[in-house]
Design an enzyme around this catalytic site. Structure first.
Site, PDB file in Angstrom:
ATOM      1  N   GLU A  93      -4.491  -8.988  -1.668  1.00  7.67           N
ATOM      2  CA  GLU A  93      -5.100  -8.813  -0.338  1.00  7.67           C
ATOM      3  C   GLU A  93      -6.591  -8.493  -0.462  1.00  7.67           C
ATOM      4  O   GLU A  93      -7.013  -7.716  -1.308  1.00  7.67           O
ATOM      5  CB  GLU A  93      -4.404  -7.698   0.433  1.00  7.67           C
ATOM      6  CG  GLU A  93      -4.904  -7.550   1.874  1.00  7.67           C
ATOM      7  CD  GLU A  93      -4.193  -6.445   2.640  1.00  7.67           C
ATOM      8  OE1 GLU A  93      -2.947  -6.395   2.584  1.00  7.67           O
ATOM      9  OE2 GLU A  93      -4.870  -5.608   3.279  1.00  7.67           O
ATOM     10  N   GLU A 125       0.814  -1.222   0.000  1.00  6.74           N
ATOM     11  CA  GLU A 125       0.000   0.000   0.000  1.00  6.74           C
ATOM     12  C   GLU A 125       0.849   1.274   0.000  1.00  6.74           C
ATOM     13  O   GLU A 125       0.819   2.079   0.947  1.00  6.74           O
ATOM     14  CB  GLU A 125      -0.978  -0.028   1.175  1.00  6.74           C
ATOM     15  CG  GLU A 125      -1.946  -1.202   1.069  1.00  6.74           C
ATOM     16  CD  GLU A 125      -3.059  -1.196   2.105  1.00  6.74           C
ATOM     17  OE1 GLU A 125      -2.956  -0.434   3.097  1.00  6.74           O
ATOM     18  OE2 GLU A 125      -4.025  -1.953   1.919  1.00  6.74           O
TER      19      GLU A 125
END
Length: 604
Positions: A343, A248
């Protein structure tokens, strides 16, 4: 030869030869078997279902007696039509799996041995479980970790003299990974490593939490740190398939995080990480981005436009919506690059425990049915977009959705209550409809349906994720054994009547409301022994009695199928002989095989 009954023998052999020729060329046996289905019948279909409203229908093999495929004919029925065309092929499937986080490993390690074994079997065993073949592993701590740590916290240790190669904080993760590999049996796990943050001394904000950037002067030592981390795992028998550059990178999170824009990440990989990794671990693939799908296309241009790029593919998360158009654009522009969904989870601190109004009040025991649908919806969309598989977040968490050192609790397919009792949530079963059947090496094939709006534009950014509306949603893949696995999802409040066409054959079936089905289609191969546990239900937390009942029913179906097939063979043989007898030329006045010269009247 020369014996008195030689003519009788010749006539008998002639009949046998005629029978064989007619059987082969007329296709009589094949047509006959079509009307008497069995596990070994040609053009057979086996299918499994998970449906709402039944506490026993979880990945359950259904009765296939009425599902035998027929030669395709003109169809004017109002049933929804799904057409599988295996001549149109797309990407190769790498596999499905979940994350070996520090939290998951600590919860797993605290279980009694029987429950630890059950978790591993349930996820990784290809016969008794879901057959997971992919996993994700954090480098250093992440939010789903009881502690904040790295392997070298000594400030300005540019030579990494104090790097802890014994990996003291990761021992439970290593044990869990190795057990997963043992249960996966023949298929080696493909593991993806992902860093959340470099050590604080390598960053401009001097802490692992709350974003910040890697210092330009520390890029080389961070690259060597990642290589040393891979070395240490390899020394303990754990190899990695891929590495994402940063988890991220666009977010400044309250937990471990480090910020990059696309050009910064490319510059870091080109100048430092790429060369270092290719020297030390040339087989480890480099995946860029590793963030939400709504920015996938922009990042892919930055990562892949240079033909000499070190990047083998792009990883991404589900938290921005299905974003099917974004994925299709990337896979079309860069067909040689891997697309890896890395994810997905439901954040309890954001969404709470209930997804739908009719969810069970006992969340720990029953979970949320809509979240199973949401997982399957996203996984199917990712496959349609060109992805190589699908990776869940935590494999297992405790009853609170943790541990998590910033209390960012999440749901998981398996929750453990009080370090003992296991609860299997709907996500587990819905994912199994893909992972258990779309095995590594399978190639996705084309599926066309009547619903052009199966995936409307929902790429809106966080937290627009995890909802499934409408259907049918379908994807299919041809496996290495030649069978076609077709997965169909229905998120409507009503059942859907389907006509499924597969390479010139068809069959009808209905899919209930809020359910998922997997069909295993095999036109020619009569070997149906590859799936031993067709009605897997965990013996703990979901009712061992149901599992035994399902296996008993499946055994009865196998026995019935054997009898049905034997009856079919006998009847086919009888009908074939009758046809031969009917068309055999005969002399007037005589019937059957005579034991004397037919030219001599019997009374002589």
């Amino acid at each position: 030869r020369g014996a008195p009954n030689s003519r009788i023998w010749q006539r008998a052999m002639g009949r046998v030869a005629s029978f064989v020729v007619l059987s082969l060329f007329s296709g009589w046996w094949w047509r006959c078997l079509l009307f008497f289905p069995g596990d070994g019948a040609a053009a057979s279909v086996r299918w499994w279902q998970t449906s709402k409203g039944s506490d026993v229908m979880r990945l359950m093999e259904m009765d296939g007696a009425t599902m035998t495929m027929m030669k395709e004919e003109a169809d004017s029925s109002p049933r929804l039509r799904l057409t599988v065309d295996s001549s149109r092929t797309y990407q190769t499937i790498v596999g499905f799996g979940g994350a070996f986080t520090q939290a998951a490993a600590s919860v797993w390690k605290a279980l009694p041995k029987a429950e630890r074994d059950l978790v591993m079997e349930a996820y990784f065993d290809p016969d008794e479980g879901l057959g997971y073949t992919v996993g994700r592993v954090p480098i250093n701590s992440c939010d789903f970790s009881p502690l904040i740590y790295t392997m070298d916290d000594v400030v300005d240790d540019f030579e990494l003299d104090y790097f802890q190669s014994d990996l003291p904080f990761d021992q439970d993760m290593i044990s869990m990974i190795r057990e997963g590999q043992r249960y996966a049996k023949k298929e080696p796990l493909k593991l993806v490593a992902s860093p959340w943050s470099p050590p604080a001394w390598m960053k401009g904000n001097h802490e692992m939490l709350k974003g910040g950037h890697l210092k330009e002067t520390h890029q080389d030592v961070w690259s060597r740190y990642l290589v040393r981390w891979l070395d240490a795992y390899k020394d303990r028998g754990v190899d990695f398939w891929a590495l994402t550059v940063q988890n991220e990178p666009e977010s400044k999170q309250s937990w471990e995080s480090c910020e990059y824009n696309a050009s910064d990440e490319v510059a870091f990989v080109d100048s430092s990480l790429g060369p270092a990794l290719k020297r030390a671990h040339p087989d480890v693939k480099i995946l860029g981005f590793d963030h939400n799908k709504d920015h996938l296309l922009n990042w892919s241009h930055a990562l892949f436009d240079d033909a000499d790029s070190y990047f083998d593919g792009i990883a991404f998360h589900w938290y921005a919506g299905t974003c099917l158009a974004e994925m299709k654009a990337v896979s079309t522009l860069f067909p040689q690059k891997l697309l890896v969904p890395s994810e997905a989870c439901y954040e309890l601190t954001v969404l709470g425990t209930q997804e739908d109004d009719d969810d069970s009040p006992d969340f720990l025991k029953d979970g949320s049915w809509g979240r199973g649908e949401g997982y399957a919806n996203d996984a199917i969309a990712d496959l349609l977009g060109g992805s190589a598989g699908w990776i869940d977040w935590n494999l297992i968490l405790d009853e609170n959705g943790g541990p998590n050192h910033v209390r960012n609790f999440c749901d998981a397919p398996i929750l453990a209550e009080n370090h003992s009792k296991l609860h299997f949530h709907p996500q587990y079963y819905f994912l199994g409809h893909l992972s258990k059947f779309m095995t590594p090496g399978a190639v996705r094939v084309h599926v066309e349906d009547d619903d052009d709006d199966a995936y409307p534009d929902d790429c809106k950014g966080w937290p627009a994720y995890g909802k499934c509306v409408g259907g049918p949603k379908a994807t299919a893949a041809r496996r290495l054994d030649g069978k076609i696995a077709l997965v169909v999802l229905n998120c409507n409040d009503h059942a859907l009547p389907l006509t499924i066409h597969v390479d010139g054959f068809l069959f009808d079936n209905d899919i209930p409301a809020h359910s998922i089905q997997t069909y295993l289609l095999d036109e020619h191969n009569d070997d149906q022994t590859d799936l031993q546990a067709t009605n897997f239900l965990p013996p703990l937390g979901a009712g061992g009695g149901h599992a035994r009942h399902h296996e008993k029913n499946h055994q009865q179906r196998r026995e019935t199928s054997v009898l049905t097939t034997a009856t079919a063979l006998l009847l086919c043989a009888t009908l074939s002989l009758a046809i031969l007898a009917a068309f055999r030329p005969r002399r007037a006045g005589y019937v059957g095989i005579a034991t004397h010269d037919l030219r001599t009247p019997p009374n002589e």
